[in-house]
Design a protein around this motif. Structure first.
Motif, PDB file in Angstrom:
ATOM      1  N   PHE A 122      -1.214 -17.375  36.340  1.00  0.00           N
ATOM      2  CA  PHE A 122      -2.344 -16.572  36.801  1.00  0.00           C
ATOM      3  C   PHE A 122      -2.940 -15.673  35.723  1.00  0.00           C
ATOM      4  N   ILE A 123      -2.196 -15.389  34.650  1.00  0.00           N
ATOM      5  CA  ILE A 123      -2.719 -14.484  33.621  1.00  0.00           C
ATOM      6  C   ILE A 123      -2.752 -15.158  32.245  1.00  0.00           C
ATOM      7  N   VAL A 124      -1.608 -15.642  31.773  1.00  0.00           N
ATOM      8  CA  VAL A 124      -1.513 -16.140  30.400  1.00  0.00           C
ATOM      9  C   VAL A 124      -2.343 -17.405  30.197  1.00  0.00           C
ATOM     10  N   ALA A 125      -2.162 -18.401  31.061  1.00  0.00           N
ATOM     11  CA  ALA A 125      -2.890 -19.664  30.891  1.00  0.00           C
ATOM     12  C   ALA A 125      -4.405 -19.481  30.987  1.00  0.00           C
ATOM     13  N   PRO A 126      -4.928 -18.739  31.982  1.00  0.00           N
ATOM     14  CA  PRO A 126      -6.384 -18.541  32.007  1.00  0.00           C
ATOM     15  C   PRO A 126      -6.911 -17.772  30.788  1.00  0.00           C
ATOM     16  N   MET A 127      -6.169 -16.773  30.317  1.00  0.00           N
ATOM     17  CA  MET A 127      -6.618 -16.021  29.141  1.00  0.00           C
ATOM     18  C   MET A 127      -6.621 -16.915  27.901  1.00  0.00           C
ATOM     19  N   ASN A 128      -5.618 -17.781  27.762  1.00  0.00           N
ATOM     20  CA  ASN A 128      -5.607 -18.716  26.631  1.00  0.00           C
ATOM     21  C   ASN A 128      -6.786 -19.676  26.709  1.00  0.00           C
ATOM     22  N   ALA A 129      -7.112 -20.129  27.911  1.00  0.00           N
ATOM     23  CA  ALA A 129      -8.257 -21.031  28.078  1.00  0.00           C
ATOM     24  C   ALA A 129      -9.561 -20.327  27.711  1.00  0.00           C
ATOM     25  N   ILE A 130      -9.703 -19.075  28.098  1.00  0.00           N
ATOM     26  CA  ILE A 130     -10.906 -18.308  27.767  1.00  0.00           C
ATOM     27  C   ILE A 130     -11.007 -18.114  26.254  1.00  0.00           C
ATOM     28  N   ARG A 131      -9.886 -17.759  25.612  1.00  0.00           N
ATOM     29  CA  ARG A 131      -9.897 -17.573  24.153  1.00  0.00           C
ATOM     30  C   ARG A 131     -10.247 -18.875  23.432  1.00  0.00           C
ATOM     31  N   LEU A 132      -9.707 -19.990  23.910  1.00  0.00           N
ATOM     32  CA  LEU A 132      -9.998 -21.283  23.303  1.00  0.00           C
ATOM     33  C   LEU A 132     -11.467 -21.632  23.463  1.00  0.00           C
ATOM     34  N   ARG A 133     -12.021 -21.381  24.637  1.00  0.00           N
ATOM     35  CA  ARG A 133     -13.438 -21.667  24.880  1.00  0.00           C
ATOM     36  C   ARG A 133     -14.319 -20.808  23.982  1.00  0.00           C
ATOM     37  N   LYS A 134     -13.979 -19.535  23.835  1.00  0.00           N
ATOM     38  CA  LYS A 134     -14.763 -18.654  22.960  1.00  0.00           C
ATOM     39  C   LYS A 134     -14.665 -19.081  21.502  1.00  0.00           C
ATOM     40  N   ALA A 135     -13.474 -19.534  21.083  1.00  0.00           N
ATOM     41  CA  ALA A 135     -13.308 -19.988  19.698  1.00  0.00           C
ATOM     42  C   ALA A 135     -14.149 -21.236  19.449  1.00  0.00           C
ATOM     43  N   LYS A 136     -14.208 -22.148  20.418  1.00  0.00           N
ATOM     44  CA  LYS A 136     -15.028 -23.348  20.267  1.00  0.00           C
ATOM     45  C   LYS A 136     -16.509 -22.991  20.205  1.00  0.00           C
ATOM     46  N   GLU A 137     -16.927 -22.016  21.024  1.00  0.00           N
ATOM     47  CA  GLU A 137     -18.327 -21.587  20.994  1.00  0.00           C
ATOM     48  C   GLU A 137     -18.681 -20.978  19.647  1.00  0.00           C
ATOM     49  N   LYS A 138     -17.763 -20.220  19.055  1.00  0.00           N
ATOM     50  CA  LYS A 138     -18.013 -19.637  17.737  1.00  0.00           C
ATOM     51  C   LYS A 138     -18.152 -20.713  16.672  1.00  0.00           C
ATOM     52  N   GLU A 139     -17.321 -21.749  16.769  1.00  0.00           N
ATOM     53  CA  GLU A 139     -17.380 -22.827  15.795  1.00  0.00           C
ATOM     54  C   GLU A 139     -18.677 -23.619  15.918  1.00  0.00           C
ATOM     55  N   GLN A 140     -19.183 -23.785  17.122  1.00  0.00           N
ATOM     56  CA  GLN A 140     -20.370 -24.599  17.345  1.00  0.00           C
ATOM     57  C   GLN A 140     -21.646 -23.903  16.889  1.00  0.00           C
ATOM     58  N   THR A 141     -21.728 -22.611  17.009  1.00  0.00           N
ATOM     59  CA  THR A 141     -22.932 -21.900  16.600  1.00  0.00           C
ATOM     60  C   THR A 141     -22.768 -21.424  15.163  1.00  0.00           C
ATOM     61  N   PRO A 142     -23.584 -21.956  14.265  1.00  0.00           N
ATOM     62  CA  PRO A 142     -23.476 -21.509  12.870  1.00  0.00           C
ATOM     63  C   PRO A 142     -23.987 -20.071  12.750  1.00  0.00           C
ATOM     64  N   PRO A 143     -23.397 -19.319  11.860  1.00  0.00           N
ATOM     65  CA  PRO A 143     -23.850 -17.938  11.691  1.00  0.00           C
ATOM     66  C   PRO A 143     -25.266 -17.904  11.121  1.00  0.00           C
ATOM     67  N   GLU A 144     -26.026 -16.930  11.550  1.00  0.00           N
ATOM     68  CA  GLU A 144     -27.398 -16.792  11.065  1.00  0.00           C
ATOM     69  C   GLU A 144     -27.364 -16.302   9.621  1.00  0.00           C
ATOM     70  N   PRO A 145     -28.213 -16.873   8.768  1.00  0.00           N
ATOM     71  CA  PRO A 145     -28.186 -16.455   7.361  1.00  0.00           C
ATOM     72  C   PRO A 145     -28.593 -14.988   7.202  1.00  0.00           C
ATOM     73  N   SER A 146     -28.066 -14.378   6.160  1.00  0.00           N
ATOM     74  CA  SER A 146     -28.371 -12.972   5.913  1.00  0.00           C
ATOM     75  C   SER A 146     -29.830 -12.813   5.458  1.00  0.00           C
ATOM     76  N   GLU A 147     -30.264 -11.586   5.408  1.00  0.00           N
ATOM     77  CA  GLU A 147     -31.641 -11.291   4.995  1.00  0.00           C
ATOM     78  C   GLU A 147     -31.889 -11.740   3.553  1.00  0.00           C
ATOM     79  N   GLU A 148     -30.865 -11.607   2.704  1.00  0.00           N
ATOM     80  CA  GLU A 148     -31.021 -12.015   1.312  1.00  0.00           C
ATOM     81  C   GLU A 148     -31.257 -13.525   1.214  1.00  0.00           C
ATOM     82  N   VAL A 149     -30.492 -14.282   2.011  1.00  0.00           N
ATOM     83  CA  VAL A 149     -30.642 -15.734   1.991  1.00  0.00           C
ATOM     84  C   VAL A 149     -32.021 -16.128   2.503  1.00  0.00           C
ATOM     85  N   LYS A 150     -32.467 -15.469   3.551  1.00  0.00           N
ATOM     86  CA  LYS A 150     -33.809 -15.757   4.084  1.00  0.00           C
ATOM     87  C   LYS A 150     -34.881 -15.469   3.028  1.00  0.00           C
TER      88      LYS A 150
END
Length: 123
Positions: free
Chosen positions: A83-111
């Motif tokens: 009820f606690i550990v498994a759902p929290m691990n699933a949420i963390r895994l989903r958030k990590a995958k979302e971070k990997e899928q969205t590339p970081p926006e380039p900095s102002e210098e790069v733009k």
């Protein structure tokens, strides 16, 4: 100086996380105890005939209370995990995958450098 160190330690977040965990754990303890006493113990009694092991003795050793504690620990551990550990691990895994899928926006210098490069290409 010690007061500032204590304040920084408290505000760092670990103590606040621990406090929240203790409060949630206390509230969750009531839910798990109700699950054990009101649901699982009668179910064990219906299946095996005796939901309480406290009467069991191995010679002069009263092993029944220990068995009750072990069964209760296993049930509580399983409930906390599912009820606690498994759902929290699933949420963390989903958030990590979302971070990997969205590339970081380039900095102002790069733009700015890209704009300069486009202007130079046009000339």
């Amino acid at each position: 100086m010690r007061v500032i160190g204590l304040k920084n330690s408290l505000l760092r977040g670990n103590v606040l996380d621990l406090a929240v965990a203790v409060i949630i754990g206390a509230a969750f303890n009531k839910v798990v105890n109700s699950l054990v006493v009101d649901v699982l113990t009668p179910l064990i009694g219906a299946i095996f005939g005796a939901p309480d092991f406290s009467a069991l003795k191995l010679g002069p050793i009263a092993i029944g209370n220990f068995l009750n504690a072990v069964v209760n620990f296993i049930i509580v551990s399983a409930a906390i995990y599912f009820f606690i550990v498994a759902p929290m691990n699933a949420i963390r895994l989903r958030k990590a995958k979302e971070k990997e899928q969205t590339p970081p926006e380039p900095s102002e210098e790069v733009k700015l450098l890209r704009e300069i490069l486009e202007v130079l290409k046009e000339k």
